[in-house]
Each structure stands twice: as structure tokens, then as C-alpha cells.
Design a protein around this motif. Sequence first.
Motif, short mmCIF file in Angstrom:
data_model
loop_
_atom_site.label_atom_id
_atom_site.label_comp_id
_atom_site.label_asym_id
_atom_site.label_seq_id
_atom_site.Cartn_x
_atom_site.Cartn_y
_atom_site.Cartn_z
N GLU A 146 -3.99 -3.30 8.00
CA GLU A 146 -5.00 -2.26 8.17
C GLU A 146 -5.46 -1.73 6.82
OE1 GLU A 146 -5.50 2.23 10.09
OE2 GLU A 146 -3.79 0.97 10.68
N ASP A 147 -4.53 -1.55 5.90
CA ASP A 147 -4.85 -1.05 4.57
C ASP A 147 -5.76 -2.02 3.83
OD1 ASP A 147 -4.49 0.82 2.38
OD2 ASP A 147 -3.27 -0.73 1.43
N ARG A 148 -5.51 -3.30 3.99
CA ARG A 148 -6.30 -4.32 3.28
C ARG A 148 -7.67 -4.52 3.92
NH1 ARG A 148 -9.28 -6.57 1.03
NH2 ARG A 148 -9.26 -8.51 -0.20
N MET A 149 -7.75 -4.52 5.24
CA MET A 149 -9.01 -4.81 5.93
C MET A 149 -9.89 -3.59 6.13
SD MET A 149 -7.91 -7.53 8.90
CE MET A 149 -7.36 -9.19 8.49
N GLY A 150 -9.28 -2.42 6.21
CA GLY A 150 -10.02 -1.24 6.62
C GLY A 150 -9.91 -1.05 8.11
N ARG A 151 -10.10 0.16 8.58
CA ARG A 151 -9.79 0.48 9.98
C ARG A 151 -10.67 -0.26 10.97
NH1 ARG A 151 -9.38 5.88 7.50
NH2 ARG A 151 -7.17 6.31 7.19
N VAL A 152 -11.98 -0.30 10.73
CA VAL A 152 -12.87 -0.94 11.70
C VAL A 152 -12.63 -2.45 11.75
CG1 VAL A 152 -15.28 -1.42 12.27
CG2 VAL A 152 -14.63 0.85 11.45
N ARG A 153 -12.58 -3.08 10.59
CA ARG A 153 -12.38 -4.53 10.56
C ARG A 153 -11.01 -4.91 11.10
NH1 ARG A 153 -13.89 -7.81 5.18
NH2 ARG A 153 -12.64 -6.11 4.29
N TYR A 154 -10.02 -4.08 10.83
CA TYR A 154 -8.67 -4.34 11.34
C TYR A 154 -8.64 -4.25 12.87
CZ TYR A 154 -3.75 -3.31 12.40
OH TYR A 154 -2.48 -3.30 12.95
N THR A 155 -9.33 -3.27 13.43
CA THR A 155 -9.39 -3.14 14.88
C THR A 155 -10.03 -4.36 15.52
OG1 THR A 155 -9.56 -0.73 14.67
CG2 THR A 155 -10.20 -1.70 16.78
N LEU A 156 -11.17 -4.81 14.95
CA LEU A 156 -11.83 -6.00 15.47
C LEU A 156 -10.97 -7.24 15.30
CD1 LEU A 156 -15.45 -5.34 14.11
CD2 LEU A 156 -14.59 -4.97 16.44
N PHE A 157 -10.27 -7.31 14.18
CA PHE A 157 -9.36 -8.44 13.92
C PHE A 157 -8.24 -8.48 14.95
CE2 PHE A 157 -5.21 -9.46 12.08
CZ PHE A 157 -5.39 -10.79 11.71
N TYR A 158 -7.65 -7.35 15.24
CA TYR A 158 -6.55 -7.25 16.19
C TYR A 158 -6.99 -7.74 17.57
CZ TYR A 158 -2.77 -5.02 18.90
OH TYR A 158 -1.73 -4.79 19.75
N VAL A 159 -8.15 -7.25 18.02
CA VAL A 159 -8.65 -7.64 19.34
C VAL A 159 -9.02 -9.11 19.36
CG1 VAL A 159 -10.48 -7.24 21.04
CG2 VAL A 159 -9.43 -5.30 19.87
N ALA A 160 -9.64 -9.60 18.29
CA ALA A 160 -10.04 -11.01 18.23
C ALA A 160 -8.83 -11.93 18.32
CB ALA A 160 -10.82 -11.28 16.94
N CYS A 161 -7.76 -11.58 17.64
CA CYS A 161 -6.54 -12.40 17.70
C CYS A 161 -5.95 -12.37 19.11
CB CYS A 161 -5.52 -11.90 16.69
SG CYS A 161 -5.94 -12.24 14.97
N GLY A 162 -6.02 -11.21 19.77
CA GLY A 162 -5.53 -11.12 21.14
C GLY A 162 -6.32 -12.01 22.08
N TYR A 163 -7.64 -12.02 21.91
CA TYR A 163 -8.48 -12.87 22.75
C TYR A 163 -8.23 -14.34 22.46
CZ TYR A 163 -11.42 -9.59 25.31
OH TYR A 163 -11.87 -8.65 26.20
N ALA A 164 -8.10 -14.70 21.19
CA ALA A 164 -7.84 -16.09 20.83
C ALA A 164 -6.52 -16.56 21.44
CB ALA A 164 -7.81 -16.23 19.31
N ALA A 165 -5.50 -15.70 21.38
CA ALA A 165 -4.19 -16.06 21.92
C ALA A 165 -4.25 -16.25 23.43
CB ALA A 165 -3.17 -14.98 21.56
N ALA A 166 -4.93 -15.32 24.13
CA ALA A 166 -5.00 -15.40 25.59
C ALA A 166 -5.78 -16.63 26.05
CB ALA A 166 -5.64 -14.13 26.15
N TYR A 167 -6.94 -16.86 25.45
CA TYR A 167 -7.74 -18.01 25.87
C TYR A 167 -7.10 -19.32 25.41
CZ TYR A 167 -11.71 -15.62 27.96
OH TYR A 167 -12.50 -14.91 28.82
N GLY A 168 -6.43 -19.31 24.26
CA GLY A 168 -5.73 -20.51 23.84
C GLY A 168 -4.62 -20.87 24.80
N PHE A 169 -3.88 -19.87 25.24
CA PHE A 169 -2.82 -20.12 26.22
C PHE A 169 -3.41 -20.59 27.55
CE2 PHE A 169 -0.04 -18.77 29.69
CZ PHE A 169 1.18 -19.30 29.28
#
Length: 272
Positions: A131-154
Motif C-alpha cells: 500500500e505504501d509503495r502503490m498508494g491507497r487507490v492503486r493498492y485497492t484496485l490491485f487487491y481487487v484485481a488479484c482477487g478476481y484473477a485468482a477466482a476466475y483462474g481457479f
Amino acid sequence: MVIPVHDVNPARRTPYVTYALIAANVLVFVFTPGIAGSVAGESGLAQLCHLQAFLERYAAVPQELIHHQMPRVVPTGDVGIGPQGAGCVVGPPGYEKSPPLSVFTSLFLHGSWLHLLGNMVFLLIFGNNIEDRMGRVRYTLFYVACGYAAAYGFAVLNDDSGDPLIGASGAIAGVLGAYLVLYPKARVWVLVPFLIFLPLRLPAWIVLGFWFVLQAVYSYGGGVSAAGTVAYAAHVVGFLAGVLLAWPLRPGTPPPPEPRGLLWGRRARPGR
């Protein structure tokens, strides 16, 4: 298996998004129907039926994600008596469900306190620096994007599965992948079970690399008795998504500082 407990990698600002994610996961867990009894060690049929109905509605289901088809019958949350005894009643769903939206809601659902605790510990240790490196907004989008990638990949790998997919593990795996890319040399305190829990300080690339290898092995059913109970493939996909999304940030990331006089991440007293 090593258990991370702290990293020696101070962040420049308070990780409010990471704290908010942890708080949201805990609150959703506490108020999930039927979950209170499992925390107290109870396992009544009524609680189980309520939990099954809730997860069926708000969890991601691979069949639904890939084929976009709602099941004809789902648990209703009620208990009924049939020829084979008491059981959970099933019937036509009385609601409309959006499979893509269910991926988002599933990121905040956990089936047990141990499942929740394990995920939140990893998020607390490694999420603050991302979060510190990406910033709050980009980190939030990153977190959700990884969750979606994991779910659809599975789901792609298990498109015939009708079992609910829950947990923040896929998104957090993305955080771990980003941490490995951005801070491979950061030191992480871990507990290694060897007769007793031995505290060791290891580089992040060893801790997270070992974790990823284990998830990859487990995803193929190796080394575990029931690999199907945990979505290890989602962990692998989420981790790889985090690596890919964080890689462009790598050149601009300075090496983590190595504070002196730290004992388990805290300033040691003089003379110690």
C-alpha cells in the motif's frame, strides 16, 4: 512450513486501506449467518444450513462464473425432515445473483476463524508496504484485481465445480507476489516448527518463494491428503497476477532499509 510474524521493512505512512480490509473481513465474518456457532465450537444443523444458504448466495461458484447459469435448487437455510432424517432444505433460488459481483463479495467471506486469522496475518505483515509503495487507490484496485484473477483462474481450471469459493486468499496471494517483486531482500521474522517454534529472520524471497512452491505443489494434490478442500490453484494464480502487476514498479523501488538496533521489529533497549 514457516509462519511469518513480522517484517523488518518500515512503511512511510499508515496503511489505512490494509487496516480497513482487515476490519471489513472481521466484521463480515462475525455477522455471517451460522458462523457464530462455529467460532464457539458448536455445529448445529440449523447453523450449518444457514451458512450453506448464505455462502451459496454470496460466494463465487466456478460453474456460475464460467457458464453464467444459476443452479435450479439451492439451500434455503431451513431444516427439514425427510426419509433419511433431518437435513438442509433445498429449493428454487428466490433471488437474482450476479456471478461477477459474487467474486467481490467472496473476498470477504471465510469459513472458520482459523481461515480468517491466517489470511489477516499475511495481509497485515505484507500489505502495509505494498500500500505504501502503490498508494491507497492503486493498492485497492490491485487487491481487487488479484482477487478476481485468482477466482476466475481457479474457475477455468475447475469449471465443473459447484462448490462455493470463499476467502481473501487469492487477493492476499497477489500482495505476496508484489512483495516478492518489490522487496525481495526485506527481512522477515518467521517461526519454523522444529520440535519447538524456532524464530528465524530470513529474506523475503526465501519465505515467499517457499510459500509459492508449496501452493503450486499442493494445487496438484501433492503432499496433502485432501487438496480439494483448499483452493490452492487460486493462490497460485493470485500470486502470479501480483507479480505481473507489480513488475512495472520494480525499477523505481529503493531497497528496503535495514534499521539497526531492532529486535523483532522494535527498537531494542540500551544494553540489550
